[in-house]
Write an enzyme that holds these catalytic residues in place. Structure first.
Site, PDB file in Angstrom:
ATOM      1  N   ASP A  49      -0.910  -1.678  -4.093  1.00  0.00           N
ATOM      2  CA  ASP A  49      -2.269  -1.965  -3.641  1.00  0.00           C
ATOM      3  C   ASP A  49      -3.009  -0.645  -3.431  1.00  0.00           C
ATOM      4  O   ASP A  49      -2.536   0.232  -2.701  1.00  0.00           O
ATOM      5  CB  ASP A  49      -2.203  -2.759  -2.331  1.00  0.00           C
ATOM      6  CG  ASP A  49      -3.534  -3.369  -1.933  1.00  0.00           C
ATOM      7  OD1 ASP A  49      -4.393  -3.555  -2.815  1.00  0.00           O
ATOM      8  OD2 ASP A  49      -3.694  -3.681  -0.739  1.00  0.00           O
ATOM      9  N   GLU A 106     -10.813  -1.347  -9.797  1.00  0.00           N
ATOM     10  CA  GLU A 106     -11.888  -1.697  -8.862  1.00  0.00           C
ATOM     11  C   GLU A 106     -13.168  -0.949  -9.198  1.00  0.00           C
ATOM     12  O   GLU A 106     -13.140   0.195  -9.662  1.00  0.00           O
ATOM     13  CB  GLU A 106     -11.470  -1.357  -7.419  1.00  0.00           C
ATOM     14  CG  GLU A 106     -12.543  -1.681  -6.367  1.00  0.00           C
ATOM     15  CD  GLU A 106     -12.013  -1.569  -4.942  1.00  0.00           C
ATOM     16  OE1 GLU A 106     -11.070  -2.312  -4.615  1.00  0.00           O
ATOM     17  OE2 GLU A 106     -12.546  -0.751  -4.173  1.00  0.00           O
ATOM     18  N   GLY A 115      -9.556 -10.733   2.166  1.00  0.00           N
ATOM     19  CA  GLY A 115      -9.582 -12.193   2.255  1.00  0.00           C
ATOM     20  C   GLY A 115      -9.505 -12.744   3.664  1.00  0.00           C
ATOM     21  O   GLY A 115      -9.790 -13.922   3.886  1.00  0.00           O
ATOM     22  N   SER A 156       0.852  -1.189   0.000  1.00  0.00           N
ATOM     23  CA  SER A 156       0.000   0.000   0.000  1.00  0.00           C
ATOM     24  C   SER A 156       0.889   1.242   0.000  1.00  0.00           C
ATOM     25  O   SER A 156       2.078   1.179   0.316  1.00  0.00           O
ATOM     26  CB  SER A 156      -0.893   0.005   1.243  1.00  0.00           C
ATOM     27  OG  SER A 156      -0.096   0.182   2.419  1.00  0.00           O
ATOM     28  N   ASN A 160      -6.667 -11.185  -1.629  1.00  0.00           N
ATOM     29  CA  ASN A 160      -5.796 -10.328  -0.839  1.00  0.00           C
ATOM     30  C   ASN A 160      -5.910 -10.635   0.652  1.00  0.00           C
ATOM     31  O   ASN A 160      -7.025 -10.719   1.180  1.00  0.00           O
ATOM     32  CB  ASN A 160      -6.157  -8.860  -1.062  1.00  0.00           C
ATOM     33  CG  ASN A 160      -5.894  -8.390  -2.486  1.00  0.00           C
ATOM     34  OD1 ASN A 160      -5.548  -9.165  -3.360  1.00  0.00           O
ATOM     35  ND2 ASN A 160      -6.075  -7.102  -2.700  1.00  0.00           N
ATOM     36  N   ASN A 210      -4.091  -9.431   4.448  1.00  0.00           N
ATOM     37  CA  ASN A 210      -3.153  -8.613   5.210  1.00  0.00           C
ATOM     38  C   ASN A 210      -3.458  -8.690   6.700  1.00  0.00           C
ATOM     39  O   ASN A 210      -2.593  -9.027   7.501  1.00  0.00           O
ATOM     40  CB  ASN A 210      -3.210  -7.152   4.738  1.00  0.00           C
ATOM     41  CG  ASN A 210      -2.183  -6.267   5.442  1.00  0.00           C
ATOM     42  OD1 ASN A 210      -1.123  -6.734   5.834  1.00  0.00           O
ATOM     43  ND2 ASN A 210      -2.493  -4.998   5.604  1.00  0.00           N
ATOM     44  N   THR A 211      -4.707  -8.426   7.059  1.00  0.00           N
ATOM     45  CA  THR A 211      -5.086  -8.347   8.479  1.00  0.00           C
ATOM     46  C   THR A 211      -4.718  -9.627   9.232  1.00  0.00           C
ATOM     47  O   THR A 211      -4.212  -9.571  10.359  1.00  0.00           O
ATOM     48  CB  THR A 211      -6.594  -8.075   8.614  1.00  0.00           C
ATOM     49  OG1 THR A 211      -6.911  -6.851   7.929  1.00  0.00           O
ATOM     50  CG2 THR A 211      -7.007  -7.973  10.065  1.00  0.00           C
ATOM     51  N   HIS A 254     -10.843  -8.733  -2.518  1.00  0.00           N
ATOM     52  CA  HIS A 254     -10.185  -7.982  -1.447  1.00  0.00           C
ATOM     53  C   HIS A 254     -10.769  -8.413  -0.107  1.00  0.00           C
ATOM     54  O   HIS A 254     -11.862  -8.960  -0.033  1.00  0.00           O
ATOM     55  CB  HIS A 254     -10.395  -6.479  -1.649  1.00  0.00           C
ATOM     56  CG  HIS A 254      -9.513  -5.890  -2.701  1.00  0.00           C
ATOM     57  ND1 HIS A 254      -8.540  -4.956  -2.428  1.00  0.00           N
ATOM     58  CD2 HIS A 254      -9.436  -6.135  -4.025  1.00  0.00           C
ATOM     59  CE1 HIS A 254      -7.915  -4.636  -3.542  1.00  0.00           C
ATOM     60  NE2 HIS A 254      -8.447  -5.335  -4.536  1.00  0.00           N
TER      61      HIS A 254
END
Length: 285
Positions: free
Chosen positions: A85, A137, A211, A50, A231, A233-234, A209
C-alpha cells in the site's frame, strides 16, 4: 489456496457490481482476523501492507511468511492478495515483489504527471514480468497514511487519469476524489461526476482510498461507477483499540496479551465482515 494477484478479482468485481476490501494488516491479530472473516464470508480479500507496517512486523519477507503460514493453518480457500500500500519508489515495490507480494501500489502522485508515468511504467514492467498487479494514484488523498501526510484534497484530473492508464498498462487506478486517510471531520464529499468520467475514460477498476466512515449509500454508488477495491484500515484500528480499552476497564490487573488481544481480534473480524457485506463481496469467492 496460494496467494494471487488482485487483477482477476477486481475485474470480476467490476463486472458483477461489487468491490473487494483491502484491509490493512498491522500485526498477527489483524491478519488472523481478516483471513478468518474472508473465509467465513467466502469473500476474496486484499491484505494491504504499508511500508511502515512492514517495518513494524519485521520486513516484507516476514509479512509474506506470516500470511502464508496462516493461510495454510487456517485452510483458507478464498482468493487472497497481499498488496504493498502506497509504495514510495520503484525500489520498494521491487523489494516487496521479490519477497513474494502479489500486488503493489506505486504512489508517485506527488510528482508531476510525466514523472509519475515514468516511475509507474518502470514498476509495471517489473511487476507484470513476475505476475504481480499494479495500482497507481493521481491527485491527493487527504489525511495521514504512515509517513505520508497530505494537507487538503486535490481531485484527480480525468484526462490525466486516461493518459496515465494508456501509457502505463496499470491494472487499477486510485483517483483522489474527496476521500481521506483516517477519521473524517464532517461528512465525506466524494466527486461522483469525476468518478464516472474517469471510469469511462480509463475502463479500469477504480480504487477508493480512505473507506472508513464513508456512508453505505456512497459506497454503493461508487461501486456502481466502477470502483472495485475499497481500502479500510482506520475503522479496524479503532475497533481493536476500543476492545482493548474495554477489556482493561473491566480487568486492570490482567497481563497475558492473549487475553486482551483476543477481543481486539474479534472486533476486527466483526468489522471486516460488515464491510464485506456492505461491499457486496460476501459469497463471491
Amino acid at each position: 489456496m496460494a496467494l494471487v494477484s488482485m487483477k482477476d478479482m477486481m475485474i470480476k468485481g467490476k463486472k458483477e457490481g461489487y468491490a473487494i476490501g483491502q484491509f490493512n494488516i498491522n500485526n498477527l491479530e489483524f491478519t488472523q482476523a481478516i483471513l478468518m472473516a474472508a473465509e467465513e464470508e467466502k469473500s476474496p480479500v486484499i491484505l494491504g501492507v504499508s511500508e511502515g507496517a512492514a517495518r513494524y512486523m519485521g520486513g516484507f519477507t516476514t509479512v509474506v511468511h506470516m500470511v502464508k503460514g496462516l493461510m495454510h493453518d487456517y485452510k483458507i480457500t478464498v482468493p487472497v492478495a497481499i498488496h504493498l500500500d502506497h509504495g514510495s519508489s520503484f525500489d520498494k515495490c521491487k523489494e516487496a515483489i521479490d519477497a513474494g507480494f502479489t500486488s503493489v501500489m506505486i504512489d508517485a502522485s506527488h510528482h508531476p504527471l510525466e514523472e509519475n508515468i515514468s516511475i509507474t511504467s518502470q514498476v509495471v514492467e517489473y511487476a507484470h514480468a513476475h505476475g504481480v498487479s499494479v495500482e497507481a494514484e493521481l491527485g491527493t488523498v487527504g489525511g495521514q497514511e504512515d509517513d505520508i501526510i497530505a494537507e487538503g484534497v486535490i481531485y484527480a484530473d480525468p484526462k490525466e487519469c486516461a493518459e496515465l492508464v494508456s501509457r502505463t498498462d496499470i491494472d487499477c487506478l486510485a483517483p483522489a476524489l474527496g476521500s481521506v486517510h483516517g477519521p473524517y471531520k464532517g461528512e465525506p464529499n466524494l466527486g461522483f461526476a469525476e468518478m464516472e468520467e474517469i471510469s469511462k475514460l480509463s475502463d479500469l477498476p477504480l480504487v477508493l482510498h480512505g473507506g472508513t466512515g464513508i456512508p453505505v449509500k456512497d459506497v454503493q454508488r461508487s461501486i456502481s461507477l466502477g470502483t472495485a477495491k475499497i481500502n479500510v484500515n482506520t475503522e479496524n484500528q479503532i475497533a481493536a483499540t476500543k476492545a482493548i480499552r474495554d477489556f482493561f476497564n473491566g480487568d486492570a490487573e490482567e497481563y497475558d496479551p492473549r487475553k486482551y488481544l483476543t477481543p481486539a481480534r474479534d472486533a476486527i473480524k466483526k468489522t471486516v465482515q460488515g464491510k464485506m457485506r456492505d461491499f457486496g463481496s460476501s459469497g463471491k469467492a
